[in-house]
Enzyme design. Structure first.
Site, PDB file in Angstrom:
ATOM      1  CG  ASP A 101      -2.009   1.017   1.161  1.00 40.42           C
ATOM      2  OD1 ASP A 101      -2.318   1.487   0.046  1.00 40.42           O
ATOM      3  OD2 ASP A 101      -2.555   1.375   2.219  1.00 40.42           O
ATOM      4  NE  ARG A 115      -4.178   6.868  -7.525  1.00 38.54           N
ATOM      5  CZ  ARG A 115      -4.114   6.544  -6.240  1.00 38.54           C
ATOM      6  NH1 ARG A 115      -3.851   7.462  -5.341  1.00 38.54           N
ATOM      7  NH2 ARG A 115      -4.319   5.303  -5.844  1.00 38.54           N
ATOM      8  NE  ARG A 119      -7.934   0.793   5.537  1.00 33.89           N
ATOM      9  CZ  ARG A 119      -7.746   2.084   5.825  1.00 33.89           C
ATOM     10  NH1 ARG A 119      -7.996   2.531   7.031  1.00 33.89           N
ATOM     11  NH2 ARG A 119      -7.307   2.904   4.900  1.00 33.89           N
ATOM     12  CB  ILE A 120      -7.197  -7.253   7.276  1.00 28.95           C
ATOM     13  CG1 ILE A 120      -6.602  -7.528   8.677  1.00 28.95           C
ATOM     14  CG2 ILE A 120      -7.023  -8.483   6.388  1.00 28.95           C
ATOM     15  CD1 ILE A 120      -5.111  -7.817   8.704  1.00 28.95           C
ATOM     16  CB  SER A 166      -8.503  -5.472  -3.479  1.00 29.43           C
ATOM     17  OG  SER A 166      -8.993  -4.178  -3.780  1.00 29.43           O
ATOM     18  CD  GLU A 175     -12.994  -4.843  -1.780  1.00 32.65           C
ATOM     19  OE1 GLU A 175     -11.816  -5.242  -1.948  1.00 32.65           O
ATOM     20  OE2 GLU A 175     -13.893  -5.582  -1.311  1.00 32.65           O
ATOM     21  CG  ASN A 176      -7.441  -2.283  -5.825  1.00 32.43           C
ATOM     22  OD1 ASN A 176      -6.484  -3.024  -5.621  1.00 32.43           O
ATOM     23  ND2 ASN A 176      -7.744  -1.285  -4.996  1.00 32.43           N
ATOM     24  CD  GLU A 199       3.349 -13.167  15.671  1.00 25.37           C
ATOM     25  OE1 GLU A 199       3.356 -11.993  16.078  1.00 25.37           O
ATOM     26  OE2 GLU A 199       2.900 -14.124  16.337  1.00 25.37           O
TER      27      GLU A 199
HETATM   28  C1  FPP Z   1      -1.788   0.240  -3.329  1.00 25.29           C
HETATM   29  O1  FPP Z   1      -1.358   1.564  -3.458  1.00 25.29           O
HETATM   30  C2  FPP Z   1      -1.327  -0.631  -4.376  1.00 25.29           C
HETATM   31  C3  FPP Z   1      -2.102  -1.198  -5.348  1.00 25.29           C
HETATM   32  C4  FPP Z   1      -3.543  -0.934  -5.451  1.00 25.29           C
HETATM   33  C5  FPP Z   1      -1.601  -2.108  -6.347  1.00 25.29           C
HETATM   34  C6  FPP Z   1      -0.277  -2.751  -6.133  1.00 25.29           C
HETATM   35  C7  FPP Z   1       0.364  -2.811  -7.441  1.00 25.29           C
HETATM   36  C8  FPP Z   1       1.701  -2.784  -7.673  1.00 25.29           C
HETATM   37  C9  FPP Z   1       2.674  -2.825  -6.612  1.00 25.29           C
HETATM   38  C10 FPP Z   1       2.222  -2.658  -9.079  1.00 25.29           C
HETATM   39  C11 FPP Z   1       2.232  -3.849  -9.930  1.00 25.29           C
HETATM   40  C12 FPP Z   1       2.084  -5.177  -9.287  1.00 25.29           C
HETATM   41  C13 FPP Z   1       2.733  -6.299  -9.669  1.00 25.29           C
HETATM   42  C14 FPP Z   1       2.448  -7.574  -8.993  1.00 25.29           C
HETATM   43  C15 FPP Z   1       3.741  -6.286 -10.746  1.00 25.29           C
HETATM   44  P1  FPP Z   1      -2.471   2.689  -3.471  1.00 25.29           P
HETATM   45  O2  FPP Z   1      -2.681   3.095  -4.886  1.00 25.29           O
HETATM   46  O3  FPP Z   1      -3.689   2.234  -2.768  1.00 25.29           O
HETATM   47  O4  FPP Z   1      -1.762   3.819  -2.654  1.00 25.29           O
HETATM   48  P2  FPP Z   1      -2.477   4.975  -1.814  1.00 25.29           P
HETATM   49  O5  FPP Z   1      -3.276   4.308  -0.739  1.00 25.29           O
HETATM   50  O6  FPP Z   1      -1.329   5.757  -1.293  1.00 25.29           O
HETATM   51  O7  FPP Z   1      -3.338   5.760  -2.779  1.00 25.29           O
END
Ligand code: FPP
Length: 259
Positions: free
Chosen positions: A20, A33, A194-195, A65, A67-68, A207
């Protein structure tokens, strides 16, 4: 690699990560972003590499996720593109290093090119024995539980098993993670406590390690810090301190002996 006192005989067998903070990292740097996610991809590569070198058997990454899907279309599109690129570029490396790739979640929702690239990477790496990288894509813990209940209910309806047969073992065997031991350590970056609908069933005695570091900045030093903190924890699996004879246990061993 600077291991700073890490005991290689007491590493977690399974590390799960909620990655995150890509967006916040980007905002702090005055970047888009999507640039944050791009940098996040580099952290994925780093953490896979360190885990492999240390001999960690399972690494689960919460990459997208359920939700994403609600994020702006261009961000979802960019994330899918990064994922496809990662799977394509990293596949030869996975083969060289014996990394097996698995994916969990509602994969049918993925765009066709990602679905096919993912399927191909999973098939190609299937026999690799070195380390398992588990990508959670279009995944949520509740969705996983819904799928498990549907699968078991179907078997009961078809007479394959009885209601009385349903126990913890059967439930675990019908989750997306059926072939994987429960995580010993769950890392979450960016400081949120949070989870976020990641593993729910799988983490009763995992853990938790939450760091304020944003995911694009989470590299070797931060990972070793998390592993050191894990090694300072005393895992009791619901028992008393006095009952703990072995100083170190991984998750499923603890659960099996716990009654
Ligand atoms: C959370 O950051 C991250 C994600 C929603 C996606 C994770 C994706 C990657 C690390 C890139 C590609 C993945 C792979 C497996 C190659 P956020 O956007 O929620 O950050 P914020 O909470 O600060 O807005």
């Amino acid at each position: 690699m600077n291991l700073r006192g890490l005991d290689k005989s007491r590493l977690p067998r399974h590390v799960a990560v909620i990655m995150d903070g890509n967006g916040r990292w980007a905002r702090l740097k005055g970047k888009s972003r999507i640039e944050g996610h791009r940098r996040g991809k580099a952290s994925v590569r780093a953490v896979v590499e360190i885990s492999r070198k240390l001999g960690i058997s399972y690494l689960s990454l919460y990459a997208f996720s359920t939700e994403n899907w609600l994020r702006p279309k261009d961000e979802v599109h960019a994330l899918m593109g990064l994922l496809e690129h990662y799977l394509t570029v990293e596949q030869p490396k996975m083969m060289r290093h014996g990394i097996r790739l698995l994916a969990i979640g509602d994969k049918d929702r993925l765009p066709a090119p990602v679905f096919h690239t993912l399927g191909n990477a999973v098939r190609t790496t299937r026999e690799n024995k070195g380390m398992t990288v588990l990508l959670a894509l279009s995944y949520s813990g509740r969705d996983d539980i819904v799928r498990m209940v549907q699968n078991i209910a179907r078997k009961v309806r078809e007479g394959v098993c009885a209601v009385e047969d349903i126990d913890e073992g059967m439930i675990s065997a019908h989750m997306d993670t059926r072939s994987i031991p429960d995580p010993d350590l769950l890392i979450r970056t960016s400081g949120e406590m949070r989870i976020s609908n990641f593993f729910l069933w799988q983490i009763p005695y995992t853990e938790l390690y939450i760091t304020p570091t944003l995911w694009p900045d989470f590299r070797e030093r931060e990972y070793v810090q998390a592993l050191l903190e894990f090694q300072r924890r005393r895992r009791r699996f619901g028992r008393t301190d006095e009952q703990i004879t072995q100083p170190f246990q991984s998750c499923d061993r603890g659960q099996r002996t716990q009654k």
